[in-house]
Design an enzyme around this catalytic site. Structure first.
Site, PDB file in Angstrom:
ATOM      1  N   GLU A   1       5.576   2.791   9.015  1.00 42.36           N
ATOM      2  CA  GLU A   1       4.874   1.528   8.815  1.00 42.36           C
ATOM      3  C   GLU A   1       5.871   0.466   8.347  1.00 42.36           C
ATOM      4  OE1 GLU A   1       0.546   1.831   7.630  1.00 42.36           O
ATOM      5  OE2 GLU A   1       1.361   0.727   5.943  1.00 42.36           O
TER       6      GLU A   1
ATOM      7  N   HIS B   1       8.753  28.970  12.925  1.00 38.91           N
ATOM      8  CA  HIS B   1       8.030  29.799  13.886  1.00 38.91           C
ATOM      9  C   HIS B   1       7.264  28.954  14.884  1.00 38.91           C
ATOM     10  CE1 HIS B   1       8.931  33.467  11.607  1.00 38.91           C
ATOM     11  NE2 HIS B   1       9.001  32.603  10.611  1.00 38.91           N
TER      12      HIS B   1
ATOM     13  N   GLY C   1       0.813  -1.230   0.000  1.00 35.17           N
ATOM     14  CA  GLY C   1       0.000   0.000   0.000  1.00 35.17           C
ATOM     15  C   GLY C   1       0.838   1.268   0.000  1.00 35.17           C
ATOM     16  N   ARG C   2       1.820   1.320   0.890  1.00 31.03           N
ATOM     17  CA  ARG C   2       2.612   2.554   1.014  1.00 31.03           C
ATOM     18  C   ARG C   2       3.629   2.703  -0.107  1.00 31.03           C
ATOM     19  NH1 ARG C   2       3.246  -1.100   4.801  1.00 31.03           N
ATOM     20  NH2 ARG C   2       5.257  -2.040   5.305  1.00 31.03           N
TER      21      ARG C   2
ATOM     22  N   LYS D   1      -7.553  -2.990  11.740  1.00 40.25           N
ATOM     23  CA  LYS D   1      -8.684  -3.249  10.854  1.00 40.25           C
ATOM     24  C   LYS D   1      -9.747  -4.135  11.510  1.00 40.25           C
ATOM     25  CE  LYS D   1      -6.396  -2.350   6.457  1.00 40.25           C
ATOM     26  NZ  LYS D   1      -6.144  -2.737   5.080  1.00 40.25           N
TER      27      LYS D   1
HETATM   28  C1  G6Q Z   1       0.088   0.284   3.550  1.00 35.35           C
HETATM   29  C2  G6Q Z   1      -0.871  -0.289   4.469  1.00 35.35           C
HETATM   30  C3  G6Q Z   1      -2.161   0.485   4.635  1.00 35.35           C
HETATM   31  C4  G6Q Z   1      -3.141   0.311   3.495  1.00 35.35           C
HETATM   32  C5  G6Q Z   1      -4.494   0.831   3.936  1.00 35.35           C
HETATM   33  C6  G6Q Z   1      -5.537   0.734   2.850  1.00 35.35           C
HETATM   34  O1  G6Q Z   1       1.161  -0.180   3.273  1.00 35.35           O
HETATM   35  O2  G6Q Z   1      -1.094  -1.623   4.148  1.00 35.35           O
HETATM   36  O3  G6Q Z   1      -1.940   1.848   4.844  1.00 35.35           O
HETATM   37  O4  G6Q Z   1      -2.700   0.964   2.368  1.00 35.35           O
HETATM   38  O5  G6Q Z   1      -4.905   0.163   5.072  1.00 35.35           O
HETATM   39  O6  G6Q Z   1      -5.715  -0.576   2.419  1.00 35.35           O
HETATM   40  P1  G6Q Z   1      -6.540  -0.905   1.149  1.00 35.35           P
HETATM   41  O7  G6Q Z   1      -5.910  -0.285  -0.033  1.00 35.35           O
HETATM   42  O8  G6Q Z   1      -6.611  -2.394   1.064  1.00 35.35           O
HETATM   43  O9  G6Q Z   1      -7.919  -0.308   1.372  1.00 35.35           O
END
Ligand code: G6Q
Length: 545
Positions: free
Chosen positions: A359, A390, A273-274, A510
């Site tokens: 993460e 500031h 995801g990241r 989750k």
């Molecule tokens: C990222 C994580 C997390 C993920 C979100 C959204 O590396 O796994 O931030 O991106 O929880 O997940 P979904 O894209 O599955 O909705």
């Protein structure tokens, strides 16, 4: 196949032991003296690649430190592990997945094989589908249910499916099509959705539902609310096809939601995801800046990938950044790292990096599951300059903690206005200088300061920083910058011998709330079996909601 990791625990590696002894000497040395001893230091301790210039001379290091840090990287098998990542090995061992964000920006003619299949053609197929779609929206060819052209794009996603898109949109706003409005909804707090759409005309609004799993509570809740909001005005279920597209790896759930899988943009389990802003998750970015600029951004990422993979560690920007943060985390008790972009367009960059770094490297066990006996995962934070000066810079200058800083600035502004840019950049250089060299009691006295006030006005200095400079914030420059940090994070993870690519803490979040949600909503107030604090809070909420 798994490439061997270092079998020697981190604290037993020879370079680690040498660094430990070496740090005892360096801690007593001031940057003032290091600069005095070597007048060429400011030119020497720099590296440049792909148009990014890194000055790391204002760090509390000597040539010996760097030599030892490079040895540590070698003994930690950074090179081997880098190859393993680029070759598609399943280095995310707890999820048994390859880690291939680098494939998302690989040129068409490259081959990266996962489970016997070259993934690069697939990547380009999706990029082409995204480009065709983006062009239809940008040109006005893609129409809403009532025949009106789309003017508003609302990305619904959270975490990795939000932070990259928002950051990139803000960073590249200068290149965006200005007659399109972009909004990003992430929080399950209804206010986020309500405020995002309150001034939008539903006929002209397109929702991008971005979720790798398509099961994330926040995103699915917002997506359903968006669907209700749209259908309330548009009436017809058929409108969904014109006003919703999905970005996901989960076709089954997408279809269940009612989105035609024709309007789905896919990606793969080897994209974390990241690390997904270059995948279909970047669709909002592509609609904003156009496919050509998006491809330029990918080329920037790729250039940094190649640099990281092929350049000797002594001159390797991501490796240097990663190793320097290891140095401070492990041997100077630094808890945090400030990221300070002197570029207003990068205002969401620190928030983006926070996820990328924390993460990835907020882990307490090694790849073998053994508890680590050293610190991992620095805390990244920051704000754009000069605003931060500031507020929190006071603590960096005169507080009791050591906070290494990354200053980021550009030679040119995208909005040159009078003296603004010179002033902005003057502040970067002045801050880094003041942090490193401080102000002695003698200097303060010489300014006529009364004795009692002198200690308050003394700046100890010896506070480290990197300065990263580039020409101007282009899509390619953004790509290079993000990839720089991605690979710095990878470098750290390899040294710490942790899995930088799983996120069990997020997974926990989750599921945690689901049970309590039932308890909050249930009419017959089920009996609670939490600790007394949680039970009390639930009861209070039930009474007062
Ligand atoms: C990222 C994580 C997390 C993920 C979100 C959204 O590396 O796994 O931030 O991106 O929880 O997940 P979904 O894209 O599955 O909705």
């Amino acid at each position: 196949m798994q490439t061997a990791t270092s079998s020697t625990p981190l604290v037993d590696r020879p370079a680690w032991k040498s660094l430990k002894a070496h740090a005892d000497q360096i801690r007593g040395r001031h940057l003032r003296d290091l600069f005095k001893e070597d007048p060429t230091r400011g030119e020497r301790l720099t590296a440049e690649a792909e148009g990014l210039f890194l000055d790391y001379s204002k760090n509390r290091v000597t040539d010996e430190t760097l030599k030892l840090l490079v040895q540590l990287a070698e003994q930690s098998k950074l090179r081997e592990r880098t190859e393993a990542m680029f070759n598609g090995e399943k280095i995310n061992i707890t999820e048994n997945r390859a880690v291939l964000h680098v494939a998302l920006r690989a040129p068409k003619n490259e081959s990266i094989v996962v489970d016997g299949e070259n993934v690069v053609p697939e990547v380009h197929k999706v990029l082409e589908k995204m480009a065709a779609f983006a062009n239809r929206v940008r040109s006005g060819e893609w129409r809403g249910h009532t025949g009106k052209r789309i003017r508003n794009i609302v990305n619904i996603g959270i975490g990795g499916s939000d932070l990259g898109p928002v950051m990139a949109y803000e960073a590249l706003k200068h290149y965006s099509q200005r007659d399109l409005t972009f909004r990003f909804v992430s929080n399950v707090d209804g206010t986020d959705f309500a405020e995002a759409v309150q001034d939008l005309n539903v006929d002209e609004t397109l929702f991008l539902v971005a979720s790798k799993t398509f099961t994330t509570l926040e995103t699915m809740t917002n997506a359903h609310t968006a669907r209700e909001w749209a259908l309330k005005s548009l009436g017809d279920e058929k409108a969904v096809a014109k006003h919703f597209v999905a970005i996901s790896t989960n076709a089954k759930e997408v279809a269940k939601f009612g989105i035609d899988t024709e309007n789905m943009f896919g990606f793969w389990d080897w994209v974390g995801g990241r690390y997904s802003m270059d995948s279909a998750i970047g669709l909002s970015t592509m609609i904003a800046i156009g496919p050509e600029n998006f491809n330029e951004m990918l080329a920037g990422f790729h250039a940094m990938d190649v640099h990281f993979r092929t350049t000797p560690l002594e001159k390797n920007l991501p490796a240097l950044l990663g190793l320097l943060s290891i140095w401070y985390t492990e041997f100077f008790d630094a808890q945090t790292q400030a990221v300070l972009p002197y570029e207003q367009y990068l205002k969401r960059f620190p928030a983006y990096l926070q996820q990328l770094t924390m993460e990835s490297n907020g882990k307490h066990v090694t790849l073998d599951g053994a508890k680590v006996n050293y610190q991992t995962g620095q805390i990244y934070w920051g704000e754009p300059g000069t605003n931060g000066q500031h507020s929190f810079y006071q603590l960096i200058h005169q507080g009791t903690r050591l906070i290494p800083c990354d200053f980021i600035a550009f030679y040119k502004s995208l909005n040159p206005l009078g003296r603004h840019h010179d002033m902005l950049v003057a502040n970067v250089f002045a801050q880094a200088e003041a942090l490193a060299f401080g102000k002695t009691a003698e200097q303060v006295k010489a300014e006529g300061t009364p004795d009692w006030l002198v200690p308050h006005r003394v700046f100890e200095g010896n506070r480290p920083s990197n300065t990263i400079l580039a020409d101007v914030l282009t899509p390619a420059a953004l790509g290079k910058l993000v990839a720089l940090y991605e690979h710095a994070v990878f470098t750290q993870g390899v040294i710490w011998n942790i899995d930088s690519f799983d996120q069990w803490g997020v997974e926990l979040g989750k599921v945690l709330a689901t049970k309590i949600l039932g308890e909050l909503e249930s009419k017959d107030k089920p009996k609670l079996d939490h600790d007394s604090s949680t039970t009390n809070l639930i009861e209070l909420y039930r009474k007062n909601k």
